[in-house]
Scaffold this active site. Structure first.
Site, PDB file in Angstrom:
ATOM      1  CB  CYS A 143      -3.396  -6.210  35.679  1.00  0.00           C
ATOM      2  SG  CYS A 143      -4.293  -5.844  36.751  1.00  0.00           S
ATOM      3  CG  HIS A 280      -0.769  -9.201  36.417  1.00  0.00           C
ATOM      4  ND1 HIS A 280      -0.313  -8.250  37.374  1.00  0.00           N
ATOM      5  CD2 HIS A 280      -1.934  -9.349  36.248  1.00  0.00           C
ATOM      6  CE1 HIS A 280      -1.695  -8.143  37.942  1.00  0.00           C
ATOM      7  NE2 HIS A 280      -2.655  -8.551  37.527  1.00  0.00           N
ATOM      8  CG  ASN A 310      -3.770  -8.413  40.976  1.00  0.00           C
ATOM      9  OD1 ASN A 310      -2.858  -7.580  40.614  1.00  0.00           O
ATOM     10  ND2 ASN A 310      -4.909  -8.700  40.254  1.00  0.00           N
TER      11      ASN A 310
HETATM   12  N1  ACO Z   1     -14.804 -16.117  49.990  1.00  0.00           N
HETATM   13  C1  ACO Z   1     -15.752 -16.974  50.104  1.00  0.00           C
HETATM   14  N2  ACO Z   1     -16.524 -17.372  49.094  1.00  0.00           N
HETATM   15  C2  ACO Z   1     -16.660 -16.404  48.028  1.00  0.00           C
HETATM   16  C3  ACO Z   1     -15.550 -15.554  47.955  1.00  0.00           C
HETATM   17  C4  ACO Z   1     -14.721 -15.188  48.800  1.00  0.00           C
HETATM   18  N3  ACO Z   1     -13.954 -14.227  49.214  1.00  0.00           N
HETATM   19  N4  ACO Z   1     -15.805 -14.769  46.837  1.00  0.00           N
HETATM   20  C5  ACO Z   1     -16.753 -15.528  45.903  1.00  0.00           C
HETATM   21  N5  ACO Z   1     -17.065 -16.482  46.871  1.00  0.00           N
HETATM   22  C6  ACO Z   1     -18.497 -17.677  46.640  1.00  0.00           C
HETATM   23  C7  ACO Z   1     -19.275 -16.920  45.387  1.00  0.00           C
HETATM   24  O1  ACO Z   1     -20.268 -16.086  46.162  1.00  0.00           O
HETATM   25  C8  ACO Z   1     -19.784 -18.241  45.048  1.00  0.00           C
HETATM   26  O2  ACO Z   1     -20.621 -18.802  45.897  1.00  0.00           O
HETATM   27  P1  ACO Z   1     -22.044 -19.455  45.234  1.00  0.00           P
HETATM   28  O3  ACO Z   1     -21.689 -20.484  44.442  1.00  0.00           O
HETATM   29  O4  ACO Z   1     -22.764 -19.610  46.485  1.00  0.00           O
HETATM   30  O5  ACO Z   1     -22.704 -18.313  44.280  1.00  0.00           O
HETATM   31  C9  ACO Z   1     -18.497 -19.177  44.991  1.00  0.00           C
HETATM   32  O6  ACO Z   1     -17.749 -18.727  46.056  1.00  0.00           O
HETATM   33  C10 ACO Z   1     -18.064 -19.431  43.555  1.00  0.00           C
HETATM   34  O7  ACO Z   1     -17.532 -18.016  43.179  1.00  0.00           O
HETATM   35  P2  ACO Z   1     -16.903 -17.854  41.839  1.00  0.00           P
HETATM   36  O8  ACO Z   1     -16.811 -16.461  41.443  1.00  0.00           O
HETATM   37  O9  ACO Z   1     -17.236 -18.974  41.023  1.00  0.00           O
HETATM   38  O10 ACO Z   1     -15.524 -18.315  42.364  1.00  0.00           O
HETATM   39  P3  ACO Z   1     -14.156 -18.753  41.569  1.00  0.00           P
HETATM   40  O11 ACO Z   1     -13.723 -20.096  41.529  1.00  0.00           O
HETATM   41  O12 ACO Z   1     -14.448 -18.179  40.094  1.00  0.00           O
HETATM   42  O13 ACO Z   1     -13.253 -17.977  42.110  1.00  0.00           O
HETATM   43  C11 ACO Z   1     -12.016 -15.889  41.551  1.00  0.00           C
HETATM   44  C12 ACO Z   1     -13.332 -16.464  42.351  1.00  0.00           C
HETATM   45  C13 ACO Z   1     -10.805 -16.245  42.746  1.00  0.00           C
HETATM   46  C14 ACO Z   1     -12.341 -14.189  41.739  1.00  0.00           C
HETATM   47  C15 ACO Z   1     -11.916 -16.334  40.429  1.00  0.00           C
HETATM   48  O14 ACO Z   1     -12.872 -16.078  39.478  1.00  0.00           O
HETATM   49  C16 ACO Z   1     -10.436 -15.767  39.881  1.00  0.00           C
HETATM   50  O15 ACO Z   1      -9.413 -15.805  40.103  1.00  0.00           O
HETATM   51  N6  ACO Z   1     -10.665 -15.015  38.680  1.00  0.00           N
HETATM   52  C17 ACO Z   1      -9.673 -14.187  37.886  1.00  0.00           C
HETATM   53  C18 ACO Z   1     -10.099 -13.012  38.279  1.00  0.00           C
HETATM   54  C19 ACO Z   1      -8.422 -12.395  38.825  1.00  0.00           C
HETATM   55  O16 ACO Z   1      -7.683 -12.807  38.974  1.00  0.00           O
HETATM   56  N7  ACO Z   1      -8.838 -11.100  38.785  1.00  0.00           N
HETATM   57  C20 ACO Z   1      -7.742 -10.174  39.251  1.00  0.00           C
HETATM   58  C21 ACO Z   1      -7.820  -8.793  38.685  1.00  0.00           C
HETATM   59  S1  ACO Z   1      -7.756  -8.882  37.165  1.00  0.00           S
HETATM   60  C22 ACO Z   1      -6.381  -9.042  36.584  1.00  0.00           C
HETATM   61  O17 ACO Z   1      -5.261  -8.762  37.452  1.00  0.00           O
HETATM   62  C23 ACO Z   1      -6.066  -9.546  35.346  1.00  0.00           C
END
Ligand code: ACO
Length: 353
Positions: A143, A280, A310
């Protein structure tokens, strides 16, 4: 544009450092030349997949995805590859710049999702667009890819190795995503963006910073090794993106504001001097968090991940192209660009549009 090649050190008394760059380009005023973006283009595949479509294959919902990421749909390549998308974005960028493919000296292509390991995607784009005089190479920085090729392109121009550089960010991450993993498959989309960078004696205000921390590489991986060295015969792809979302989120919220402050300090500019912060497009909550940490409103942080998700290395150049074509970018405005992603890598640059 008036530029001077091969100016001898003896002609530029007191500027000994130039001898390191025998071919460096200098303006009439004797300043080392930097590049200015003079054209942009982008391309995304026609097919879109909505959040509701995804809710049919994994346990998720439109509401959850929009709230946590800001994504509503993403464009997914069917026949397209990073080469076909990158070539189309490039044609549009060259047309926008009014530059013929034969005038391109170098093609720098940021991609991590080509469907072939070699030849490089850059060389295939060169073939497709007829940039017969250009060299071409790929840069793998996930990215942070477009920021990387921008910085390398500027270095080529400053060293006098090129006058016109075609920068491309193109990704087809849909082929690397595990469509059974709801925590990652909702995030990504496919597409390409391109920009033409040309040596310009009136260009000013360029500073860049780039950092890596390989110790945190485990937080975001795409491992192509087969388990135990065995070939996977199950029919499932053996290459998947795996991510510790929370770690990546924390990393981005800490490092992006730091990089923006660092690059502004180097230019002695303040956030008030910047018209646009092009980040990004990973996640709307990351962009909101960065704006908040810089004590700024969201009005100078444009975003388009609602439409594209993304798109990794393609996200910044697609946004840049939208900003350019909609007339929001005006000559003379100062712009910050910041990329962050796998590696881990992150950085920022400031330039005058
Ligand atoms: N739909 C519904 N529930 C979901 C989903 C989904 N698609 N994905 C995860 N969950 C659930 C999990 O299983 C978890 O359930 P649990 O509490 O029963 O275990 C709950 O939602 C919370 O999960 P978290 O991983 O804590 O969710 P979070 O609020 O952190 O959001 C996300 C996840 C969106 C991936 C977040 O961590 C994030 O935005 N991270 C940044 C990563 C990113 O943007 N990466 C992009 C690629 S890297 C880059 O470009 C730099």
């Amino acid at each position: 544009m008036k530029i001077t090649r091969n100016r001898r050190v003896s002609e530029t008394a007191g500027r000994q450092s130039r001898s390191k760059f025998p071919n460096a380009l200098y303006s009439e005023a004797g300043n080392k030349m930097i590049g200015r973006i003079c054209g942009t283009g982008s391309f995304v595949p026609e097919k879109t997949v909505s959040n509701d479509d995804l809710a049919k294959i994994v346990d998720t919902s439109d509401e959850w995805i929009r709230e946590r990421t800001g994504v509503a749909r993403r464009h997914i390549a069917e026949q397209d590859t990073v080469v076909t998308m990158g070539a189309e974005a490039s044609r549009r960028a060259l047309e926008n710049a009014g530059i013929s493919p034969e005038d391109v000296d170098m093609i720098l292509m940021a991609t991590s999702s080509s469907n072939v390991i070699f030849p490089s995607a850059a060389c295939s784009v060169q073939r497709e667009i007829g940039a017969v005089h250009a060299g071409g190479l790929d840069v793998s920085a996930a990215c942070t890819g477009f920021l990387s090729v921008y910085q390398i392109g500027q270095a080529y121009i400053q060293a006098g190795m090129a006058q016109t550089v075609l920068l491309i960010g193109a990704e087809s991450l849909s082929r690397l995503v595990n469509w059974k993993d709801r925590s990652t498959c909702i995030l990504f989309g496919d597409g390409a963006g391109a920009a033409v960078l040309q040596a310009d004696e009136s260009a000013s205000c360029l500073q860049t910073v780039f950092h890596s921390d390989g110790r945190k590489g485990w937080t975001l991986t795409c491992d192509s090794r087969h388990k135990d060295g065995a070939k996977d015969l199950s029919g499932d792809p053996s290459t998947f993106i795996q991510m510790d979302g929370k770690e990546v989120f924390k990393f981005a919220l800490t490092k992006v504001p730091e990089a923006v402050r660092e690059v502004l300090e180097k230019t002695e500019l303040s956030t008030d001097d910047i018209s646009w912060f092009l980040l990004h497009q990973a996640n709307i909550r990351i962009i909101e968090g960065v704006a908040k940490r810089l004590r700024l409103g969201m009005d100078r942080f444009p975003s388009n991940m609602e439409e594209y998700g993304n798109t990794s290395a393609a996200s910044i150049p697609i946004l840049l192209d939208e900003m350019n074509r909609s007339g929001r970018l005006e000559r003379g405005q100062k712009v910050v660009m910041s990329g962050f992603g796998a590696g881990l890598t992150w950085g920022a640059c400031v330039f005058e549009w």
